[in-house]
Scaffold this active site. Structure first.
Site, short mmCIF file in Angstrom:
data_model
loop_
_atom_site.label_atom_id
_atom_site.label_comp_id
_atom_site.label_asym_id
_atom_site.label_seq_id
_atom_site.Cartn_x
_atom_site.Cartn_y
_atom_site.Cartn_z
N HIS A 1 36.14 11.85 18.41
CA HIS A 1 36.35 10.69 17.54
C HIS A 1 35.94 9.43 18.28
O HIS A 1 36.35 9.20 19.42
CB HIS A 1 37.83 10.65 17.16
N GLU B 1 35.91 15.68 15.92
CA GLU B 1 36.87 14.63 15.60
C GLU B 1 38.30 15.01 16.00
O GLU B 1 39.12 14.16 16.33
CB GLU B 1 36.85 14.33 14.10
N SER C 1 36.86 4.76 11.88
CA SER C 1 38.22 5.29 11.81
C SER C 1 39.02 4.53 10.76
O SER C 1 38.65 4.54 9.58
CB SER C 1 38.88 5.23 13.19
#
Length: 533
Positions: A442, A349, A228
């Site tokens: 995610h 995601e 991330s």
């Protein structure tokens, strides 16, 4: 219109009214909250002095050294300064407890992490029996939107067991790590400010170069990896002139690359103000009657400072020093250093970042698209059509998935592959083990990379995929090629073949993952003449 301006427009999705505090329902629970055994290791000599770690109770062959200071505490007059060298000490320093994590709003684990401005510490897990082993080094950069998170992995054993030295770091976050202001810029020769968190990462990499041999690590074989915002940091560090010689390979997991993570220091980007302009507004909130020097802001209690930053987005700044240009420009021009690279994203995601967008009406959705995408709204609406309210959630999730993550990740792979043949792309497709409703959300891959799922929940299928991913990751760190004779072949990425590996219960090779969507985005970018994020 510059493409970076368009990217600013495109990434500022109409669901981003609420600030993004990225990563991770997966990372919200600690990797392993159990304490290591108190059995101590042998004494090591590092630059600052003698240290002693502990043997892990999960594997007595792994030594862990917790809370090693890699820079001086960035407090007092060192707040908003580039990291300074850590001071030495006399005698043996016991490295049996993690250092404090950076002060932040709503930390994920309020019970086990102590927050502080004094947070520049790293941790090392090593299987080496002596300092002459020259093991590959893996350097972990945690995510959290550059505002939250911690590098204090309670379980670094799974990777270290595969013959690598694992380093994890804490770095400055939020207003402590990315605040920029003209008065701060005036304090420096280069007339710049911000990016202290990135400078912390570079300082930690410099520390590794000087000291990692003492832990049996090879300073000439360092792989940085992050997820991330940590993946975005990998992207930035790969494009920065300041990192030459500090690392040699890179892994970016779901790199979050938008205007909210990377923006110009002094120039507005489309309808977004500069990082410095945001800093000015933040300073005015802290001191309403104005400031004449940074002494006033440096005297503010750190807890209050961080609490007041809620609602302000302070991205990494394109400052001409840490980042001479947007990393996408640098990659497209081939100005990044040639390094083996492994990058990828997850199927879903976008599920983590809906923020109630699925509760809109169709008219509200279309109006939001027009406001955000303006002259390109019709193109976007054709790509992500919404005919009824039931279509909105899927359209928004896919938009986020493609624009924030998949498109910039393919960009990274495309342009690194032109410089280094050892470039690999993955697609992680396994549903989240901690949030199945989010799909392959995610950060869903983290529990597999670190084998951090509760042992009571580890199915044979989970163990098999986790073992495969750990093998791929560590083999890449060792050789620049993730392949192992016991696993399906992972083909190199090229723009022409556009092949990636799909990581799920069954590991397979895919071609042209999301090609239609990503090519359509590329075609929109071509209309304005530049590939710039």
């Amino acid at each position: 219109m510059r493409r970076k301006q368009f990217n600013q427009l495109l990434h500022k999705s109409f669901i981003l009214i609420i600030s993004l505090y990225s990563v991770t329902s997966e990372a919200k629970s600690k990797m392993d909250t159990s304490l290591d055994s108190a059995k101590v290791t042998s004494t090591l000599q590092i630059e600052q002095g003698l240290i002693r770690g502990v043997l892990t109770d999960r594997n007595p062959d792994i030594n862990v050294f917790k809370g090693i200071p890699y820079a001086a505490p960035p407090v007092g007059k060192l707040r908003w300064k580039a990291p300074q060298p850590a001071k030495g000490w006399q005698g043996i320093r016991e490295m049996n407890a993690f250092g404090d994590i950076c002060e932040q709003v709503n930390p994920w684990d309020k019970n086990s992490d102590k927050m502080s401005e004094d947070c520049l510490y790293l941790n090392i897990w090593t299987p080496a029996k002596n300092k002459d082993e020259k093991l590959p080094v893996m350097f972990w950069i945690h995510g959290g939107g550059f505002t939250r998170g911690s590098g204090n992995l309670s379980n670094g054993c799974a990777l270290a067991e595969r013959g690598v030295v694992l380093v994890s770091i804490n770095y400055r976050l939020g207003p402590l790590g990315f605040f920029a202001h003209p008065l701060l810029s005036e304090e420096t020769e280069k007339n710049i400010s911000g990016n202290y968190g990135l400078l912390d990462m570079i300082s930690a990499l410099q520390w590794v170069q000087k000291n990692i041999e003492q832990f049996g690590g090879d300073p000439d074989n360092v792989t940085i990896f992050g997820e991330s915002a940590g993946g975005a940091a990998v992207y930035i560090l790969c494009s920065s002139d300041l990192t030459h010689g500090l690392f040699h390979k890179a892994i970016a997991q779901s790199p979050w690359v938008t205007d909210a993570s990377i923006s110009p220091l002094t120039k507005p980007a489309y309808d977004r103000e500069s990082v410095q302009a945001t800093g000015i507004r933040f300073a005015e909130k802290l001191v309403s009657d104005g400031i004449s020097s940074m002494d006033t802001l440096r005297s503010i209690d750190v807890s209050n400072l961080v609490k007041q930053s809620k609602g302000f987005r302070l991205p990494a700044a394109i400052d001409g020093f840490v980042m001479k240009d947007n990393p996408a420009n640098i990659f497209e021009k081939g100005q990044q250093q040639s390094r083996p690279m492994l990058v990828g994203t997850n199927t879903d995601e976008g599920t983590m970042f809906l923020y109630g967008a699925d509760k809109q009406s169709v008219d509200q959705y279309k109006a939001g698209a027009q406001q955000v995408f303006r002259g390109y709204a019709e193109d976007i609406m054709k790509m992500y059509p919404v005919d009824s309210k039931s279509d909105i959630k899927g359209a928004v999730c896919q938009t986020i998935n493609d624009i924030w993550f998949a498109q910039p990740t393919r960009w990274m792979a495309r342009y690194m592959s032109k410089k280094n043949k050892n470039t690999y792309l993955y697609h992680f497709a396994h549903p989240s083990m901690r949030w199945p409703a989010g799909g392959s959300a995610h950060a869903a891959e983290l529990v597999f990379v670190f084998r951090s799922l509760d042992p009571q929940k580890q199915t044979e299928a989970y163990k098999k995929l986790s073992t495969a991913m750990i093998t791929y990751w560590t083999q890449f760190a060792k050789t620049g090629n993730p392949n192992s004779k016991d696993l399906p072949n992972w083909p190199r990425y090229t723009e022409r073949s556009d092949r990636n590996i799909r990581l799920d219960i069954e590991i397979t090779v895919e071609s042209h993952y999301l090609k239609k969507n990503l090519d359509e985005l590329d075609s929109i970018y071509k209309k304005i003449g530049k590939y710039v994020y």
